[in-house]
Scaffold this motif. Structure first.
Motif, short mmCIF file in Angstrom:
data_model
loop_
_atom_site.label_atom_id
_atom_site.label_comp_id
_atom_site.label_asym_id
_atom_site.label_seq_id
_atom_site.Cartn_x
_atom_site.Cartn_y
_atom_site.Cartn_z
N TRP A 1 3.78 -6.15 -12.96
CA TRP A 1 3.80 -4.75 -13.41
C TRP A 1 3.04 -3.85 -12.44
CZ3 TRP A 1 2.09 -5.81 -19.18
CH2 TRP A 1 3.14 -6.44 -19.85
N ILE A 2 1.84 -4.27 -12.07
CA ILE A 2 1.02 -3.43 -11.19
C ILE A 2 1.69 -3.27 -9.83
CG2 ILE A 2 -1.20 -3.30 -10.02
CD1 ILE A 2 -2.42 -4.80 -12.40
N ALA A 3 2.18 -4.39 -9.26
CA ALA A 3 2.81 -4.32 -7.93
C ALA A 3 4.07 -3.47 -7.96
CB ALA A 3 3.14 -5.73 -7.45
N THR A 4 4.87 -3.58 -9.02
CA THR A 4 6.10 -2.79 -9.11
C THR A 4 5.80 -1.31 -9.26
OG1 THR A 4 7.21 -4.69 -10.15
CG2 THR A 4 8.28 -2.55 -10.34
N ALA A 5 4.83 -0.98 -10.10
CA ALA A 5 4.48 0.43 -10.28
C ALA A 5 4.00 1.05 -8.98
CB ALA A 5 3.40 0.56 -11.36
N LEU A 6 3.16 0.33 -8.23
CA LEU A 6 2.65 0.87 -6.97
C LEU A 6 3.75 0.96 -5.92
CD1 LEU A 6 -0.82 -0.93 -6.72
CD2 LEU A 6 -0.35 1.42 -7.41
N ALA A 7 4.62 -0.07 -5.84
CA ALA A 7 5.69 -0.06 -4.84
C ALA A 7 6.69 1.05 -5.11
CB ALA A 7 6.39 -1.42 -4.80
N CYS A 8 7.12 1.19 -6.36
CA CYS A 8 8.09 2.25 -6.69
C CYS A 8 7.46 3.63 -6.54
CB CYS A 8 8.62 2.05 -8.10
SG CYS A 8 9.65 0.57 -8.31
N GLY A 9 6.20 3.76 -6.89
CA GLY A 9 5.53 5.03 -6.68
C GLY A 9 5.45 5.40 -5.21
N ALA A 10 5.17 4.40 -4.36
CA ALA A 10 5.15 4.66 -2.92
C ALA A 10 6.53 5.03 -2.40
CB ALA A 10 4.62 3.43 -2.18
N GLN A 11 7.58 4.38 -2.91
CA GLN A 11 8.93 4.73 -2.49
C GLN A 11 9.28 6.17 -2.86
OE1 GLN A 11 10.92 1.43 -4.55
NE2 GLN A 11 11.75 0.77 -2.60
N LEU A 12 8.94 6.58 -4.07
CA LEU A 12 9.23 7.95 -4.49
C LEU A 12 8.47 8.96 -3.63
CD1 LEU A 12 9.13 7.51 -8.36
CD2 LEU A 12 11.14 7.90 -6.96
N SER B 1 12.74 -1.71 2.73
CA SER B 1 11.78 -2.50 3.51
C SER B 1 10.34 -2.18 3.11
CB SER B 1 11.98 -2.21 5.00
OG SER B 1 13.28 -2.54 5.41
N CYS B 2 10.00 -0.91 3.07
CA CYS B 2 8.63 -0.52 2.72
C CYS B 2 8.30 -0.92 1.29
CB CYS B 2 8.45 0.98 2.92
SG CYS B 2 8.61 1.52 4.64
N GLY B 3 9.27 -0.78 0.38
CA GLY B 3 9.02 -1.15 -1.01
C GLY B 3 8.82 -2.64 -1.19
N LEU B 4 9.68 -3.46 -0.58
CA LEU B 4 9.55 -4.91 -0.72
C LEU B 4 8.26 -5.41 -0.11
CD1 LEU B 4 13.17 -6.20 0.03
CD2 LEU B 4 12.03 -6.10 -2.18
N LEU B 5 7.93 -4.91 1.09
CA LEU B 5 6.70 -5.37 1.73
C LEU B 5 5.47 -4.89 0.95
CD1 LEU B 5 5.39 -6.85 4.03
CD2 LEU B 5 5.52 -4.77 5.41
N GLY B 6 5.50 -3.64 0.48
CA GLY B 6 4.38 -3.15 -0.31
C GLY B 6 4.20 -3.94 -1.59
N TRP B 7 5.32 -4.25 -2.27
CA TRP B 7 5.23 -5.04 -3.49
C TRP B 7 4.62 -6.41 -3.20
CZ3 TRP B 7 6.43 -9.68 -5.60
CH2 TRP B 7 6.40 -9.78 -6.99
N GLN B 8 5.08 -7.04 -2.13
CA GLN B 8 4.59 -8.39 -1.83
C GLN B 8 3.11 -8.38 -1.48
OE1 GLN B 8 7.00 -11.42 -1.82
NE2 GLN B 8 4.92 -11.73 -2.53
N LEU B 9 2.68 -7.42 -0.70
CA LEU B 9 1.27 -7.36 -0.32
C LEU B 9 0.36 -7.10 -1.51
CD1 LEU B 9 1.46 -5.41 3.08
CD2 LEU B 9 1.38 -7.88 2.69
N VAL B 10 0.82 -6.29 -2.47
CA VAL B 10 0.02 -6.06 -3.67
C VAL B 10 0.05 -7.28 -4.59
CG1 VAL B 10 -0.20 -4.65 -5.75
CG2 VAL B 10 0.33 -3.56 -3.57
#
Length: 505
Positions: free
Chosen positions: A197-208, A383-392
């Motif tokens: 949940w936390i990783a998805t919220a941060l990744a999608c927020g960064a994408q937006l 790319s940015c979303g997947l990598l950000g999600w994985q790193l979080v």
């Protein structure tokens, strides 16, 4: 796509681990890519891209030499090379252009929809994994031994769907992506995975945010409205989900047993690193060293059951933190090498996104209908979303389980955008030093140059509009222009009456 599709097959519940059919398919993928490289006899990557991709090998090799036994060293070496080097390199080398990239992104979405459908069915029928005494946890086809599997797959699909919805595709594609993203929210919630949940919220927020602040505000309002309808109106949340959400804010004041176990194993991993700061305790060394460094607060294991498996205790063999796992087993050498590679991919991916955002919108999407966003923005956001999600997510999880091979495919997609796509800085630097007669491994890696502006047609600045002389010209890139035979003949020779060397239409 075969590796992704095979992860949709049911997996027999087992606590033994081991390779799955998707892992075997990833091995065939690597072998096929190696055979292709040998047959073409070409250097596929620039020196900078090769260094970024192969950097994790340094720490992995050193830690394998310090392993407790040859069996553990070989097993750990194979697994780490598969996930962080070989599979990403194979995906990077086999993806030809942005159309292939989007095809794999949609494959992530399709797998997420399938696993999410199975997970929702498990919750509704009470056939999921055991959670608080009830078999309601959505785990998809991965079973109770890999409770993070479905959450990871659904999160990857959701991140890809959000990126495709914000990108430069057709209206139908963006609408389909929005529908898929909304459909993936319930199964992600029913996975009860706080880290996902936390990783998805941060990744999608960064994408937006990367796609534009105004769009981020609009999409955020829509998501909030949908959440209110699902939780407040339809009662999707239930008391279990609400309690799980509230527990995120109590991880320090009143942590549950799973959080206590995680804190204890984190402290044990740090203690191992202090004893072996440079090279760590060796690959697969954490389970053997755990009891000597963990406190008495650590429980005997996790309770698993349901979803077709009998009740049992699953031993805690990793710290559930990828960074601390690498630090404890590979030391500073391994952590700096692996994290350095990830940081380089993140920087190159973000720079590629900036280049795409600054570029003009590109060729028209149809007859006079321009695209709404720069071409390639969807690939950059994926790319940015997947990598950000994985790193979080690596803060709350590590590698392990059948779904781990999907992490390798994810890193391969990110590496292609960061290192090979024409918008990436390393690709541009490599193209600047390539002579016109040198072989090029892939059409997407060709040096691109703006074409001359002709009257009545826009300039083709999009790398996807660059085509080889022998390939068919897309209709959107080269609209048919009726040319008479006399005009055709005059176009190849100086205009009659004009001085030699004068420009002609």
């Amino acid at each position: 796509m075969a590796v992704i599709a095979l992860l949709g097959l049911p997996i027999a519940p087992s606590g033994e681990g081991g390779a799955s059919i998707a892992d075997a398919m990833s091995g065939l993928l690597v072998v096929g890519c190696a055979v292709r490289l040998v047959r073409h006899r070409r250097r596929p990557l620039s020196p900078g891209a090769a260094v970024v991709l192969a950097l994790p090998v340094v720490g992995i090799a050193v830690a394998a030499a310090d392993a407790a036994g040859p069996g553990a060293g070989i097993t750990g070496l194979t697994r780490y090379l598969q996930i962080f080097v070989l599979v990403p390199a194979a995906v990077l080398l086999l993806v030809r252009d942005r159309r292939d990239f989007r095809l794999l992104a949609w494959s992530f979405v399709a797998l997420a929809l399938w696993q999410g459908t199975v997970g929702v069915h498990q919750y509704v029928t009470g056939t999921g994994a055991s959670y608080q005494g009830e078999d309601v946890r959505a785990v998809g086809t991965f079973g109770p031994t890999d409770v993070m599997g479905m959450a990871t797959v659904v999160a990857f699909g959701l991140v890809c769907a959000v990126a495709l919805a914000l990108g430069s595709g057709t209206t139908r594609q963006r609408t389909s992506a929005v529908v898929c993203a909304l459909a993936l929210l319930p199964p992600l919630a029913l996975s009860f995975s706080r880290g996902a949940w936390i990783a998805t919220a941060l990744a999608c927020g960064a994408q937006l945010t990367l796609a534009g602040l105004r769009r981020a505000v609009r999409v955020g309002a829509v998501v909030a409205a949908v959440a209110v309808i699902l939780v407040g109106g339809l009662g999707v949340g239930t008391e279990m989900l609400q309690e799980r959400l509230d527990s995120i804010t109590r991880v320090t004041d009143a942590p549950d047993q799973s959080v206590v176990d995680r804190y204890t194993m984190w402290a044990a991993a740090v203690d191992m690193w202090r004893d072996h700061p440079i090279t760590g305790v060796g690959l697969k060394g954490f389970p053997g060293q755990r009891d000597g460094h963990a406190s008495l607060a650590l429980s005997s294991g996790s309770d698993i059951g349901g979803a077709g498996a009998a009740y049992s205790k699953q031993p805690l063999l990793s710290p559930h933190n990828m960074y601390l796992l690498v630090l404890s087993e590979q030391g500073l050498i391994g952590l700096l090498a692996l994290a350095g590679s990830w940081l380089a991919l993140l920087v190159c991916a973000l720079r590629g996104l900036v280049r795409v955002r600054r570029a003009p919108p590109g060729a028209p999407a149809g007859l006079g209908r321009p695209v709404r966003a720069p071409s390639g923005l969807d690939c950059a956001l994926v790319s940015c979303g997947l990598l950000g999600w994985q790193l979080v997510d690596f803060v709350y999880a590590d590698i392990g389980g059948p779904s781990t091979v999907l992490t390798g495919v994810c890193f391969g997609l990110v590496a292609w955008w960061a290192l090979v796509d024409p918008a990436s800085p390393l690709s541009l630097a490599s193209d600047a030093g390539v002579s016109p007669t040198s072989p090029v491994f892939d059409a997407a890696a060709r040096p691109t140059a703006p074409t001359a502006v002709t009257e009545g047609f826009p300039t083709a600045l999009d790398p996807e509009a660059q085509v080889s002389p022998t390939s068919p010209v897309p209709e959107a890139a080269a609209p048919p222009v009726p040319v008479s035979s006399s005009a055709s003949s005059s176009a190849s020779s100086p205009t009659a009456g004009a001085p030699e060397g004068a420009s002609t239409r």
